[in-house]
Design an enzyme around this catalytic site. Structure first.
Site, PDB file in Angstrom:
ATOM      1  N   GLY A 210      23.607 -91.129-185.699  1.00  0.00           N
ATOM      2  CA  GLY A 210      22.996 -90.345-185.140  1.00  0.00           C
ATOM      3  C   GLY A 210      24.179 -89.177-185.050  1.00  0.00           C
ATOM      4  O   GLY A 210      25.248 -88.555-186.574  1.00  0.00           O
ATOM      5  N   ASN A 211      23.980 -87.849-184.240  1.00  0.00           N
ATOM      6  CA  ASN A 211      25.565 -86.634-183.999  1.00  0.00           C
ATOM      7  C   ASN A 211      25.125 -86.476-182.812  1.00  0.00           C
ATOM      8  O   ASN A 211      24.702 -86.820-181.604  1.00  0.00           O
ATOM      9  CB  ASN A 211      25.141 -85.504-184.268  1.00  0.00           C
ATOM     10  CG  ASN A 211      23.273 -85.122-183.940  1.00  0.00           C
ATOM     11  OD1 ASN A 211      23.247 -84.784-182.740  1.00  0.00           O
ATOM     12  ND2 ASN A 211      22.225 -85.714-184.514  1.00  0.00           N
ATOM     13  N   HIS A 212      26.476 -85.244-182.358  1.00  0.00           N
ATOM     14  CA  HIS A 212      26.838 -85.102-180.794  1.00  0.00           C
ATOM     15  C   HIS A 212      26.690 -84.003-180.172  1.00  0.00           C
ATOM     16  O   HIS A 212      26.384 -83.444-179.318  1.00  0.00           O
ATOM     17  CB  HIS A 212      28.141 -84.716-181.045  1.00  0.00           C
ATOM     18  CG  HIS A 212      29.335 -85.492-181.399  1.00  0.00           C
ATOM     19  ND1 HIS A 212      29.683 -86.396-181.047  1.00  0.00           N
ATOM     20  CD2 HIS A 212      30.328 -85.522-183.074  1.00  0.00           C
ATOM     21  CE1 HIS A 212      30.776 -87.429-181.773  1.00  0.00           C
ATOM     22  NE2 HIS A 212      31.249 -86.228-182.079  1.00  0.00           N
ATOM     23  N   ALA A 278      18.701 -81.393-183.167  1.00  0.00           N
ATOM     24  CA  ALA A 278      19.669 -82.012-184.526  1.00  0.00           C
ATOM     25  C   ALA A 278      18.779 -83.329-184.706  1.00  0.00           C
ATOM     26  O   ALA A 278      19.936 -83.678-184.245  1.00  0.00           O
ATOM     27  CB  ALA A 278      21.604 -82.236-183.178  1.00  0.00           C
TER      28      ALA A 278
END
Ligand code: CTP
Length: 401
Positions: A210-212, A278
């Site tokens: 995943g990402n922030h 994102a």
């Protein structure tokens, strides 16, 4: 909604009702608005600059120059404002406004402004009835200004009749209504699709890549679009954020593929699409059915490219106005322009990780809006304010399309 977040320039001229403006300012601030107060020299006889500065939490001005010779820029203050309120507006100030007699800071600021103007006249009843006042009010209306009519009652002279300045709560109601209605119109009946948040790409039943991304920018865009009257479909990856608004429908997905499916199910029906998600560029080739055990010293995951959701929208674009985001760390403008062309966008919003305060999990963002022909740079702002800038750009483009 309403006055919250709005910048109100309060211009006070010299009438006894000036003391009531303290209440107006206090309530604008209480409701989340911001004020800048300017007085005519005569108004200083009726209300204290200290009180006004304390209530508005900033210096108030009555002269073109400050005590140390600094210039109080009427142009800057005029262009800053979302609305001007002239209250109380005396017969003299009204006459100067409509005839452009620019002999004080109040009039110079008024003449420099482009925003809506609200006038709350206050004068004795015979002055209010005088043909010259009536003509000046008529002229102000012809300029597109909003008159908040004087009310009936006892006047400072002891006479009874029309001429009392509208009560501060009526002035405030007028402003609140104005901003609510202004909101309702600009994107009325438009269907807006927004992608937001991160995507999670499963490795096994308990792990993912995943990402922030927090989803804040996309949610701010959804909320602002709905305030402007749009019907919004917000397709978001995992986030704790929520919006309670009948005009925002939220579809929650997890992976890029799920996002693509939902986006393409609805895209043709949309007028505007903004991709702020994102999206993970790669996903594990295989998703393990059982939790992967830590048997070996190293673990190699094979990743495969995810579909580019925005590019797919660009390829299938018919009438839609399409907006993308770019997050770049080098050759920012050049790379953003390449994406603009590659993904067939109308404009791209560039945010650079180099700017302090911009990016993931932050409440602020600093952007450039890049179209085929223009590059516009904005200051660091809250994501709510950035959403307004982006939707203003959308609206401008819709009008010129
Ligand atoms: N985007 C998308 N689907 C993807 C990747 C990106 O819809 N699989 C969208 C994002 O929502 C954003 C824009 O494309 O609006 C730009 O994303 P970005 O990751 O900056 O660019 P990429 O095209 O992925 O290129 P690169 O990572 O090489 O910079």
């Amino acid at each position: 909604m309403g006055i919250s977040g709005k910048k109100i320039l309060v211009l006070i001229s010299g009438g006894i009702a000036a003391y009531k403006i303290n209440y107006l300012i206090r309530n604008i601030i209480k409701q989340g608005g911001e004020t800048q107060v300017i007085l005519t020299p005569d108004a200083e006889q009726f209300v204290s600059k200290l009180t006004l500065a304390t209530l508005s939490k900033k210096p108030v001005f009555s002269d073109f120059y400050g005590p140390n010779g600094e210039w109080n820029s009427h142009v800057e203050m005029a262009l800053w404002a979302d609305a001007i309120v002239v209250a109380p507006c005396t017969a003299n100030t009204l006459a100067k406004m409509v005839n452009g007699i620019c002999d004080n800071l109040v009039i110079a600021t008024y003449l420099s402004a482009k925003c809506p103007v609200f006038i709350a006249p206050a004068m004795d009843l015979d002055m209010y009835q005088h043909p010259s006042t009536k003509l000046n009010i008529q002229k102000a209306k012809e300029y597109g200004h909003h008159i908040i009519p004087a009310e009936n009652g006892e006047l400072a002279s002891g006479l009874i009749g029309q001429g009392r300045m509208a009560e501060p709560e009526n002035i405030l109601n007028t402003l609140n209504n104005h901003f609510d209605t202004a909101y309702k119109k600009s994107l009325d009946n438009k269907k807006v699709l927004i992608t937001a948040g991160p995507t999670y790409e499963a490795i096994d039943p308990v792990r993912f890549i995943g990402n922030h991304s927090s989803g804040k920018m996309g949610f701010a865009l959804a909320e602002e679009s709905a305030k402007r009257g749009a019907k919004v479909l917000l397709i978001t990856g995992p986030t704790t954020l929520d919006i309670q608004n009948p005009n925002v429908k939220i579809i929650r997905i997890t992976s890029a593929k799920e996002m693509l499916n939902k986006v393409m199910e609805h895209f043709q029906n949309m007028d505007i699409a903004i991709a702020s998600a994102a999206v993970a560029d790669y996903a594990p080739k295989e998703v393990a059915e059982e939790k992967i055990k830590k048997n070996d010293d190293s673990l190699i995951l094979e990743l495969v490219k995810n579909p580019d959701i925005l590019k797919t929208m660009g390829e299938n674009k018919t009438k839609q106005l399409l907006v993308g985001f770019a997050l770049e760390t080098q050759n920012e403008e050049e790379n953003a322009k390449l994406k603009l062309a590659k993904k067939n966008l109308d404009f791209i919003v560039l945010n650079s990780l180099r700017d302090n305060g911009a990016g993931f999990k932050k409440d602020t963002n600093k952007i450039k809006i890049i179209s085929k022909t223009t590059v516009t740079e904005y200051n660091l702002k809250s994501k709510n304010e950035v959403a307004k800038d982006i939707l203003d750009a959308v609206e401008n483009m819709l009008h010129t399309k």
